[in-house]
Design an enzyme around this catalytic site. Structure first.
Site, PDB file in Angstrom:
ATOM      1  CG  ASP A   9      -1.752   1.184   1.381  1.00  0.00           C
ATOM      2  OD1 ASP A   9      -2.371   1.591   0.379  1.00  0.00           O
ATOM      3  OD2 ASP A   9      -1.797   1.749   2.494  1.00  0.00           O
ATOM      4  CG  ASP A  11      -1.712   7.685   0.220  1.00  0.00           C
ATOM      5  OD1 ASP A  11      -0.650   7.573  -0.428  1.00  0.00           O
ATOM      6  OD2 ASP A  11      -2.679   8.365  -0.170  1.00  0.00           O
ATOM      7  CB  CYS A  93      -8.389   1.490  -7.424  1.00  0.00           C
ATOM      8  SG  CYS A  93     -10.182   1.790  -7.475  1.00  0.00           S
ATOM      9  CG  HIS A  95     -12.996   3.673  -9.864  1.00  0.00           C
ATOM     10  ND1 HIS A  95     -12.166   2.642 -10.249  1.00  0.00           N
ATOM     11  CD2 HIS A  95     -13.443   4.241 -11.015  1.00  0.00           C
ATOM     12  CE1 HIS A  95     -12.120   2.560 -11.566  1.00  0.00           C
ATOM     13  NE2 HIS A  95     -12.885   3.538 -12.055  1.00  0.00           N
ATOM     14  CB  CYS A 101     -14.654   0.346  -9.529  1.00  0.00           C
ATOM     15  SG  CYS A 101     -13.460   0.338  -8.174  1.00  0.00           S
ATOM     16  CB  CYS A 103      -9.868  -1.943 -10.174  1.00  0.00           C
ATOM     17  SG  CYS A 103     -10.384  -0.219 -10.306  1.00  0.00           S
ATOM     18  CG  ASP A 130      -2.480   2.258   6.392  1.00  0.00           C
ATOM     19  OD1 ASP A 130      -2.634   1.900   5.205  1.00  0.00           O
ATOM     20  OD2 ASP A 130      -2.898   3.345   6.833  1.00  0.00           O
TER      21      ASP A 130
END
Length: 355
Positions: A9, A11, A93, A95, A101, A103, A130
């Site tokens: 990941d 952020d 992604c 969205h 969605c 994804c 996280d």
């Protein structure tokens, strides 16, 4: 065997996530998580391929314009690249949750290519993030999820967990003649438990573990009412398979490895964990048995082991005492194996790129 992957990941994991709006949309908001650079370098060195996967809510809309996302993201990538960190792919992604969605994490559309065709080593690939959605993504992919926390499972702890060696294998082999259960721990030492029903053979197997610097448990039930042939042969096959499996991708091992004097004996062993089974063996004995072990089965044991371990093995001993000659072969093999399985780096010791 597939490649080891880390799906990471962005952020809150690679970089700090601003608590006020959860968007890194200005350069002054960009801050790397502690220890992320040395950790990623260590993980790459350990053979992991890195993939970034991130949900960026509404990216490209008025609420999160692409032109505000790009500068801090590009700077982050430049910093990581300048330090030798390479991401195979950056999967985004854009969205919102309301878009429903296919994804957005924890859905798997972004990682579909990794889930097909045996590309990924499922047992040794991880999602690091996280949020619980990262853990759910890992579950949906059939791999392990690691929940990143700066004050808990942080980058240093994750790196320690993923790079610490714990090479283990379990083999259960059942035939009409024998039932054999073998566990091998190459990075643990002492406490081996061996019971084959042949006392002198147990002692010899313990010499391999002791002088090899690893731990193993072997439990055998064989047709000893006939003789020791099937018990010794099948133990060699099962142990060789377990050693081969425990070595895994063989990254960083010494591969080669010795000469051992024992009283009046001189034993020689040369070993190459080559992927090519072959045995050269030279030993002569005065008697048919040492204790309850047939001396002719010593060669048969090492031939079976070298076959299932897929190694090239040269063994030779000279001496006067049969007990010493047999024991010297098992000891010298253990000492040679210790050299060959020792982790000395992170590269595969082969110009072919495979063992």
């Amino acid at each position: 065997m597939g490649q080891k992957y880390l799906f990471i990941d962005r952020d809150g994991t690679l970089i700090a996530e601003p608590p006020e709006d959860f968007q890194v949309d200005r350069l002054d908001k960009l801050a790397l998580e502690p220890d992320v650079i040395p950790s990623l370098l260590a993980l790459q060195k350990a053979g992991y391929t890195l993939v970034m996967i991130t949900n960026q809510d509404g990216l490209g809309t008025d609420s999160f314009p692409q032109e505000t996302f790009d500068p801090p993201h590009n700077l982050m990538m430049q910093i990581l690249t300048s330090q030798g960190i390479h991401f195979e792919h950056v999967l985004i992604c854009p969205h919102l949750p309301a878009d429903n969605c296919t994804c957005r994490k924890p859905k798997t559309e972004l990682v579909t290519a990794y889930l097909n065709g045996g590309l990924m080593d499922v047992a040794n690939s991880y999602v690091i993030g996280d949020r619980q959605t990262d853990i759910q993504l890992a579950q949906n992919m059939g791999i392990t999820g690691l929940l990143y926390q700066r004050g808990g499972l942080n980058w240093q702890a994750i790196t320690d967990q993923l790079t610490k060696r714990n090479r283990h294998a379990h083999v259960n082999r059942v035939t009409r003649e024998t039932a054999i259960d073998v566990n091998v721990w190459l990075d643990q030492e002492g406490g081996s438990k061996i019971n084959t029903g042949v006392g002198f053979f147990d002692h010899m197997l313990d010499q391999i573990a002791t002088h090899g610097g690893f731990r193993m448990n072997i439990e055998v039930k064989g047709d000893l009412y006939i003789d020791d042939h099937h018990t010794v042969e099948d133990t060699g096959l099962a142990l060789g398979e377990a050693l081969n499996n425990a070595l895994g991708d063989k990254r960083g091992i010494g591969r080669f490895g010795f000469i051992l004097p024992m009283d009046e004996c001189l034993a020689r062993c040369a070993l190459d964990i080559s992927g090519r089974p072959h045995l050269e063996y030279k030993a002569e004995f005065n008697y048919q048995r040492v204790g309850d072990l047939s001396t002719e089965m010593v060669e048969h044991f090492f031939r079976s082991l070298s076959y299932s371990m897929a190694c090239t093995l040269h063994l030779k001993t000279k001496g006067r005492n049969d007990h010493h000659r047999v024991e010297s072969l098992f000891k010298v093999f253990g000492r040679t194996l210790r050299q060959a399985i020792r982790v000395e780096g992170d590269t595969l010791p082969s110009s072919k790129g495979v063992l």
